[in-house]
Design a protein around this motif. Structure first.
Motif, PDB file in Angstrom:
ATOM      1  N   LEU A   1       4.159 -15.230 -10.669  1.00 29.13           N
ATOM      2  CA  LEU A   1       4.255 -14.135  -9.712  1.00 29.13           C
ATOM      3  C   LEU A   1       5.587 -13.418  -9.861  1.00 29.13           C
ATOM      4  O   LEU A   1       6.643 -14.035  -9.887  1.00 29.13           O
ATOM      5  CB  LEU A   1       4.104 -14.652  -8.281  1.00 29.13           C
ATOM      6  N   HIS A   2       5.519 -12.100  -9.964  1.00 30.90           N
ATOM      7  CA  HIS A   2       6.715 -11.253 -10.049  1.00 30.90           C
ATOM      8  C   HIS A   2       7.004 -10.710  -8.654  1.00 30.90           C
ATOM      9  O   HIS A   2       6.103 -10.268  -7.955  1.00 30.90           O
ATOM     10  CB  HIS A   2       6.466 -10.095 -11.023  1.00 30.90           C
ATOM     11  N   LYS A   3       8.253 -10.758  -8.241  1.00 31.66           N
ATOM     12  CA  LYS A   3       8.643 -10.211  -6.939  1.00 31.66           C
ATOM     13  C   LYS A   3       9.159  -8.791  -7.136  1.00 31.66           C
ATOM     14  O   LYS A   3      10.050  -8.556  -7.942  1.00 31.66           O
ATOM     15  CB  LYS A   3       9.761 -11.051  -6.306  1.00 31.66           C
ATOM     16  N   ILE A   4       8.578  -7.858  -6.405  1.00 32.81           N
ATOM     17  CA  ILE A   4       9.125  -6.501  -6.351  1.00 32.81           C
ATOM     18  C   ILE A   4      10.096  -6.512  -5.186  1.00 32.81           C
ATOM     19  O   ILE A   4       9.702  -6.798  -4.055  1.00 32.81           O
ATOM     20  CB  ILE A   4       8.024  -5.442  -6.132  1.00 32.81           C
ATOM     21  N   VAL A   5      11.375  -6.249  -5.464  1.00 32.60           N
ATOM     22  CA  VAL A   5      12.406  -6.357  -4.439  1.00 32.60           C
ATOM     23  C   VAL A   5      12.957  -4.984  -4.064  1.00 32.60           C
ATOM     24  O   VAL A   5      12.861  -4.029  -4.832  1.00 32.60           O
ATOM     25  CB  VAL A   5      13.562  -7.279  -4.894  1.00 32.60           C
TER      26      VAL A   5
ATOM     27  N   GLU B   1       0.426 -10.268  -2.635  1.00 31.83           N
ATOM     28  CA  GLU B   1       0.797 -10.301  -1.220  1.00 31.83           C
ATOM     29  C   GLU B   1       1.810  -9.202  -0.915  1.00 31.83           C
ATOM     30  O   GLU B   1       2.698  -8.916  -1.708  1.00 31.83           O
ATOM     31  CB  GLU B   1       1.404 -11.667  -0.878  1.00 31.83           C
ATOM     32  N   VAL B   2       1.649  -8.581   0.273  1.00 33.61           N
ATOM     33  CA  VAL B   2       2.630  -7.634   0.797  1.00 33.61           C
ATOM     34  C   VAL B   2       3.480  -8.440   1.778  1.00 33.61           C
ATOM     35  O   VAL B   2       2.966  -8.997   2.740  1.00 33.61           O
ATOM     36  CB  VAL B   2       1.952  -6.440   1.516  1.00 33.61           C
ATOM     37  N   LEU B   3       4.789  -8.514   1.533  1.00 33.35           N
ATOM     38  CA  LEU B   3       5.654  -9.425   2.280  1.00 33.35           C
ATOM     39  C   LEU B   3       6.341  -8.795   3.493  1.00 33.35           C
ATOM     40  O   LEU B   3       6.964  -9.511   4.270  1.00 33.35           O
ATOM     41  CB  LEU B   3       6.719 -10.007   1.348  1.00 33.35           C
ATOM     42  N   VAL B   4       6.255  -7.472   3.646  1.00 32.48           N
ATOM     43  CA  VAL B   4       6.931  -6.810   4.769  1.00 32.48           C
ATOM     44  C   VAL B   4       5.969  -5.880   5.495  1.00 32.48           C
ATOM     45  O   VAL B   4       4.950  -5.462   4.947  1.00 32.48           O
ATOM     46  CB  VAL B   4       8.180  -6.020   4.308  1.00 32.48           C
ATOM     47  N   GLU B   5       6.308  -5.568   6.734  1.00 30.12           N
ATOM     48  CA  GLU B   5       5.483  -4.690   7.560  1.00 30.12           C
ATOM     49  C   GLU B   5       5.955  -3.243   7.438  1.00 30.12           C
ATOM     50  O   GLU B   5       7.137  -2.986   7.176  1.00 30.12           O
ATOM     51  CB  GLU B   5       5.581  -5.111   9.031  1.00 30.12           C
ATOM     52  N   ASN B   6       5.063  -2.311   7.654  1.00 29.06           N
ATOM     53  CA  ASN B   6       5.417  -0.889   7.632  1.00 29.06           C
ATOM     54  C   ASN B   6       6.448  -0.600   8.723  1.00 29.06           C
ATOM     55  O   ASN B   6       6.301  -1.032   9.854  1.00 29.06           O
ATOM     56  CB  ASN B   6       4.158  -0.031   7.850  1.00 29.06           C
ATOM     57  N   GLY B   7       7.517   0.112   8.354  1.00 30.79           N
ATOM     58  CA  GLY B   7       8.560   0.461   9.306  1.00 30.79           C
ATOM     59  C   GLY B   7       9.628  -0.608   9.477  1.00 30.79           C
ATOM     60  O   GLY B   7      10.572  -0.430  10.241  1.00 30.79           O
ATOM     61  N   GLN B   8       9.515  -1.716   8.768  1.00 26.85           N
ATOM     62  CA  GLN B   8      10.477  -2.821   8.897  1.00 26.85           C
ATOM     63  C   GLN B   8      11.757  -2.498   8.127  1.00 26.85           C
ATOM     64  O   GLN B   8      11.715  -1.911   7.049  1.00 26.85           O
ATOM     65  CB  GLN B   8       9.862  -4.104   8.351  1.00 26.85           C
ATOM     66  N   LEU B   9      12.898  -2.895   8.682  1.00 22.30           N
ATOM     67  CA  LEU B   9      14.167  -2.775   7.970  1.00 22.30           C
ATOM     68  C   LEU B   9      14.197  -3.830   6.881  1.00 22.30           C
ATOM     69  O   LEU B   9      13.820  -4.977   7.113  1.00 22.30           O
ATOM     70  CB  LEU B   9      15.345  -2.985   8.915  1.00 22.30           C
ATOM     71  N   VAL B  10      14.633  -3.432   5.679  1.00 24.09           N
ATOM     72  CA  VAL B  10      14.726  -4.366   4.562  1.00 24.09           C
ATOM     73  C   VAL B  10      16.152  -4.381   4.026  1.00 24.09           C
ATOM     74  O   VAL B  10      16.872  -3.394   4.142  1.00 24.09           O
ATOM     75  CB  VAL B  10      13.722  -4.019   3.434  1.00 24.09           C
TER      76      VAL B  10
ATOM     77  N   GLY C   1      17.674  -6.489  -2.265  1.00 22.64           N
ATOM     78  CA  GLY C   1      17.180  -7.687  -2.939  1.00 22.64           C
ATOM     79  C   GLY C   1      16.076  -8.428  -2.210  1.00 22.64           C
ATOM     80  O   GLY C   1      15.583  -9.434  -2.701  1.00 22.64           O
ATOM     81  N   GLN C   2      15.673  -7.952  -1.040  1.00 19.87           N
ATOM     82  CA  GLN C   2      14.610  -8.622  -0.281  1.00 19.87           C
ATOM     83  C   GLN C   2      13.266  -8.393  -0.968  1.00 19.87           C
ATOM     84  O   GLN C   2      12.915  -7.269  -1.297  1.00 19.87           O
ATOM     85  CB  GLN C   2      14.557  -8.078   1.148  1.00 19.87           C
ATOM     86  N   PRO C   3      12.482  -9.455  -1.188  1.00 19.36           N
ATOM     87  CA  PRO C   3      11.163  -9.292  -1.802  1.00 19.36           C
ATOM     88  C   PRO C   3      10.236  -8.464  -0.903  1.00 19.36           C
ATOM     89  O   PRO C   3      10.159  -8.699   0.298  1.00 19.36           O
ATOM     90  CB  PRO C   3      10.643 -10.725  -1.950  1.00 19.36           C
ATOM     91  N   LEU C   4       9.531  -7.512  -1.513  1.00 18.44           N
ATOM     92  CA  LEU C   4       8.596  -6.648  -0.792  1.00 18.44           C
ATOM     93  C   LEU C   4       7.149  -6.997  -1.118  1.00 18.44           C
ATOM     94  O   LEU C   4       6.285  -6.969  -0.242  1.00 18.44           O
ATOM     95  CB  LEU C   4       8.860  -5.173  -1.138  1.00 18.44           C
ATOM     96  N   PHE C   5       6.882  -7.285  -2.395  1.00 24.55           N
ATOM     97  CA  PHE C   5       5.532  -7.584  -2.868  1.00 24.55           C
ATOM     98  C   PHE C   5       5.595  -8.743  -3.858  1.00 24.55           C
ATOM     99  O   PHE C   5       6.599  -8.939  -4.536  1.00 24.55           O
ATOM    100  CB  PHE C   5       4.931  -6.382  -3.627  1.00 24.55           C
TER     101      PHE C   5
END
Length: 169
Positions: free
Chosen positions: A92-96, A149-158, A161-165
């Motif tokens: 699995l590759h993390k899109i950050v 997997e989508v790791l964050v919610e729409n409108g969330q502060l990131v 380097g935080q993984p997003l997908f």
């Protein structure tokens, strides 16, 4: 020198982020911000010039902004906890996130998200937008594969380097 509106935006972004200290220098101007727990953002602005009247003008302009932000400030909203990602599958590759900002899954509130779980993506496929200081930055998948997997919610502060997908390559 930053305009008042730009300074307000900067103070707001620092206040909403997990950054504790920020400093910026440009054209002889210096801005330094520090956050203290349970307090508003503290801003110190110095003008590095021999001309005292200009330095006092900068102080007069910035002081009301700082007072207004301190008066209006409330404790920053706490971002939801980041989901733990499965580490069993090493393919699995993390899109950050390449920056601190706000995650948006779609180009506008009334349109479908760029990608969702199960979608196939190519390296140049736009998967989301991260907004920072009113600039909307399109984030690309960087790999060919399938969104697991989508790791964050729409409108969330990131954070940077935080993984997003998670993408199965």
């Amino acid at each position: 020198m930053l305009k008042i509106q730009e300074l307000r935006e900067l103070i707001k972004l620092i206040n909403e982020s997990n950054i504790d200290e920020f400093s910026f220098e440009s054209e002889g101007s210096k801005i330094k911000m520090k956050k203290h727990k349970e307090e508003a953002v503290q801003t110190i602005v110095q003008k590095v010039v021999e001309d005292a009247p200009k330095a006092s003008i900068v102080k007069e302009v910035v002081q009301p902004v700082v007072q207004q932000v301190q008066a209006e400030s409330q404790p920053a909203p706490v971002a939801p906890p980041v989901k733990e990602t499965p580490t069993a599958n090493e393919n699995l590759h993390k899109i950050v996130s390449p920056m601190v900002g706000t995650f948006y899954a779609s180009p506008s509130p009334d349109t479908a998200p760029y990608v969702k779980q199960g979608d196939k993506v190519k390296a140049d496929t736009v998967v989301c937008i991260v907004e920072a200081m009113k600039l909307f930055n399109e984030i690309e998948a960087e790999v060919n594969g399938e969104i697991v997997e989508v790791l964050v919610e729409n409108g969330q502060l990131v954070e940077y380097g935080q993984p997003l997908f998670l993408v199965k390559s």
